[in-house]
Scaffold this active site. Sequence first.
Site, PDB file in Angstrom:
ATOM      1  N   ASP A  16       0.826  -1.214   0.000  1.00 23.47           N
ATOM      2  CA  ASP A  16       0.000   0.000   0.000  1.00 23.47           C
ATOM      3  C   ASP A  16       0.861   1.266   0.000  1.00 23.47           C
ATOM      4  OD1 ASP A  16      -2.349   1.403  -0.023  1.00 23.47           O
ATOM      5  OD2 ASP A  16      -2.744   1.189   2.123  1.00 23.47           O
ATOM      6  N   ASN A  18       1.374   3.395  -2.875  1.00 28.05           N
ATOM      7  CA  ASN A  18       1.967   3.819  -4.153  1.00 28.05           C
ATOM      8  C   ASN A  18       1.514   5.226  -4.545  1.00 28.05           C
ATOM      9  OD1 ASN A  18       2.927   1.230  -4.237  1.00 28.05           O
ATOM     10  ND2 ASN A  18       1.618   0.538  -5.923  1.00 28.05           N
ATOM     11  N   GLY A  19       0.232   5.478  -4.350  1.00 32.38           N
ATOM     12  CA  GLY A  19      -0.347   6.769  -4.745  1.00 32.38           C
ATOM     13  C   GLY A  19       0.253   7.908  -3.936  1.00 32.38           C
ATOM     14  N   GLU A  63     -12.369  -4.624  -4.154  1.00 30.36           N
ATOM     15  CA  GLU A  63     -12.853  -3.265  -3.877  1.00 30.36           C
ATOM     16  C   GLU A  63     -12.143  -2.232  -4.758  1.00 30.36           C
ATOM     17  OE1 GLU A  63     -11.913  -5.486  -1.405  1.00 30.36           O
ATOM     18  OE2 GLU A  63     -13.977  -5.985  -0.846  1.00 30.36           O
ATOM     19  N   ASN A  64     -10.993  -2.586  -5.322  1.00 27.68           N
ATOM     20  CA  ASN A  64     -10.248  -1.627  -6.146  1.00 27.68           C
ATOM     21  C   ASN A  64     -10.944  -1.302  -7.474  1.00 27.68           C
ATOM     22  OD1 ASN A  64      -7.024  -2.877  -5.010  1.00 27.68           O
ATOM     23  ND2 ASN A  64      -8.062  -1.003  -4.379  1.00 27.68           N
ATOM     24  N   ARG A 178       2.020  -4.744   6.341  1.00 24.95           N
ATOM     25  CA  ARG A 178       1.365  -3.707   5.542  1.00 24.95           C
ATOM     26  C   ARG A 178       2.198  -2.431   5.561  1.00 24.95           C
ATOM     27  NH1 ARG A 178      -4.909  -2.379   4.543  1.00 24.95           N
ATOM     28  NH2 ARG A 178      -4.584  -0.647   3.110  1.00 24.95           N
ATOM     29  N   LEU A 185      -6.630  -4.693   7.513  1.00 23.15           N
ATOM     30  CA  LEU A 185      -6.342  -5.795   6.601  1.00 23.15           C
ATOM     31  C   LEU A 185      -7.032  -5.638   5.247  1.00 23.15           C
ATOM     32  CD1 LEU A 185      -6.459  -8.662   9.237  1.00 23.15           C
ATOM     33  CD2 LEU A 185      -4.432  -7.803   8.059  1.00 23.15           C
ATOM     34  N   GLU A 197       1.538 -13.218  12.704  1.00 19.74           N
ATOM     35  CA  GLU A 197       2.039 -11.981  13.297  1.00 19.74           C
ATOM     36  C   GLU A 197       1.735 -10.850  12.308  1.00 19.74           C
ATOM     37  OE1 GLU A 197       3.296 -11.662  16.326  1.00 19.74           O
ATOM     38  OE2 GLU A 197       2.929 -13.806  16.591  1.00 19.74           O
TER      39      GLU A 197
HETATM   40  C1  IPE Z   1      -5.386  -2.692  -0.217  1.00 17.54           C
HETATM   41  O1  IPE Z   1      -5.039  -1.368  -0.431  1.00 17.54           O
HETATM   42  C2  IPE Z   1      -5.398  -3.428  -1.523  1.00 17.54           C
HETATM   43  C3  IPE Z   1      -4.094  -3.615  -2.143  1.00 17.54           C
HETATM   44  C4  IPE Z   1      -2.928  -3.307  -1.612  1.00 17.54           C
HETATM   45  C5  IPE Z   1      -4.140  -4.208  -3.445  1.00 17.54           C
HETATM   46  P1  IPE Z   1      -6.156  -0.239  -0.605  1.00 17.54           P
HETATM   47  O2  IPE Z   1      -5.431   1.038  -0.721  1.00 17.54           O
HETATM   48  O3  IPE Z   1      -7.068  -0.608  -1.712  1.00 17.54           O
HETATM   49  O4  IPE Z   1      -6.957  -0.366   0.763  1.00 17.54           O
HETATM   50  P2  IPE Z   1      -7.789   0.682   1.593  1.00 17.54           P
HETATM   51  O5  IPE Z   1      -8.733   1.345   0.634  1.00 17.54           O
HETATM   52  O6  IPE Z   1      -6.818   1.653   2.176  1.00 17.54           O
HETATM   53  O7  IPE Z   1      -8.457  -0.123   2.640  1.00 17.54           O
HETATM   54  C1  IPE Z   2      -1.428   0.247  -3.440  1.00 20.11           C
HETATM   55  O1  IPE Z   2      -1.223   1.608  -3.460  1.00 20.11           O
HETATM   56  C2  IPE Z   2      -1.683  -0.343  -4.816  1.00 20.11           C
HETATM   57  C3  IPE Z   2      -3.062  -0.809  -5.014  1.00 20.11           C
HETATM   58  C4  IPE Z   2      -4.016  -0.789  -4.141  1.00 20.11           C
HETATM   59  C5  IPE Z   2      -3.369  -1.347  -6.326  1.00 20.11           C
HETATM   60  P1  IPE Z   2      -2.442   2.626  -3.486  1.00 20.11           P
HETATM   61  O2  IPE Z   2      -2.806   2.887  -4.906  1.00 20.11           O
HETATM   62  O3  IPE Z   2      -3.562   2.163  -2.621  1.00 20.11           O
HETATM   63  O4  IPE Z   2      -1.767   3.911  -2.864  1.00 20.11           O
HETATM   64  P2  IPE Z   2      -2.426   4.939  -1.844  1.00 20.11           P
HETATM   65  O5  IPE Z   2      -2.946   4.150  -0.702  1.00 20.11           O
HETATM   66  O6  IPE Z   2      -3.502   5.641  -2.613  1.00 20.11           O
HETATM   67  O7  IPE Z   2      -1.294   5.846  -1.460  1.00 20.11           O
HETATM   68 MG    MG Z   3      -4.036   2.419  -0.661  1.00 17.72          MG
END
Ligand code: IPE
Ligand code: IPE
Ligand code: MG
Length: 231
Positions: A16, A18-19, A63-64, A178, A185, A197
Amino acid sequence: MANNLKIPRHIAFIMDGNGRWAQQRGLQRSDGHRAGAEALKKMLIACSKKGIEAVSVYAFSCENWSRPQAEIKFLFSLISQFAKKELKTYADQGFRVRFSGDLSQLPKNTLNAINKVIDYSKNNTGMIVNIALNYGSRQEIVRAVNLILQSGIRSVDEQMVEDCLYTVGLPPLDLVVRSSGEKRLSNFMLWQCAYSELIFLDKFWPDFDENTLEEILKEYSLRDRRFGGIK
Ligand code: IPE
Ligand code: IPE
Ligand code: MG
């Protein structure tokens, strides 16, 4: 201490942040995902050097799909490329690649690339790389229940459920990590992590590397896993 590292048999990463990593640098979210793929390469190699048997990674959740179309499209093209190039290379090094999730919903070219590398690596005996794609843990459990019902069985035990999960045959999940400071989770491996763990790091996923794995293993080694017993 350094020589006393305990090595988990099976480790899972919720990749998690990347954005936010991209945003902090004034870059596009897609740049963050690209950097995330680079981090995944480093982490897989580092895990295999440590002798970890299986690595699960959360790449795309059910959910993505609620993200903008352009981001979804970019993610699947990145995943297709990753399957064709990186995963193929790892398969040549003996890794076995498998996936968790409802693959029937994926774009055709992604599905083709994935099926190729699954088939190509199926007889390998090295580290297992399990990629959760269009994955949700509740969906996985419901699917398992339906598979059991279809077989006509009317009474279920834990082993039967285990056998119908995507992770069938993988070692028990010892550790879930994470990134990005979120402490949840997000519908990931809820059954499998019953006794795992949990480690939550503030670092964004693209900043993970071999040293991060070292920190993680140090922290894991300090955990006293009692499984309900006493020592
Ligand atoms: C969880 O990350 C899913 C993946 C890492 C693929 P999200 O960014 O989608 O989760 P939330 O929205 O913070 O719960
Ligand atoms: C995780 O990074 C990648 C995926 C869920 C595909 P995010 O895209 O959720 O990055 P943030 O949480 O918006 O920073
Ligand atoms: Mg995310």
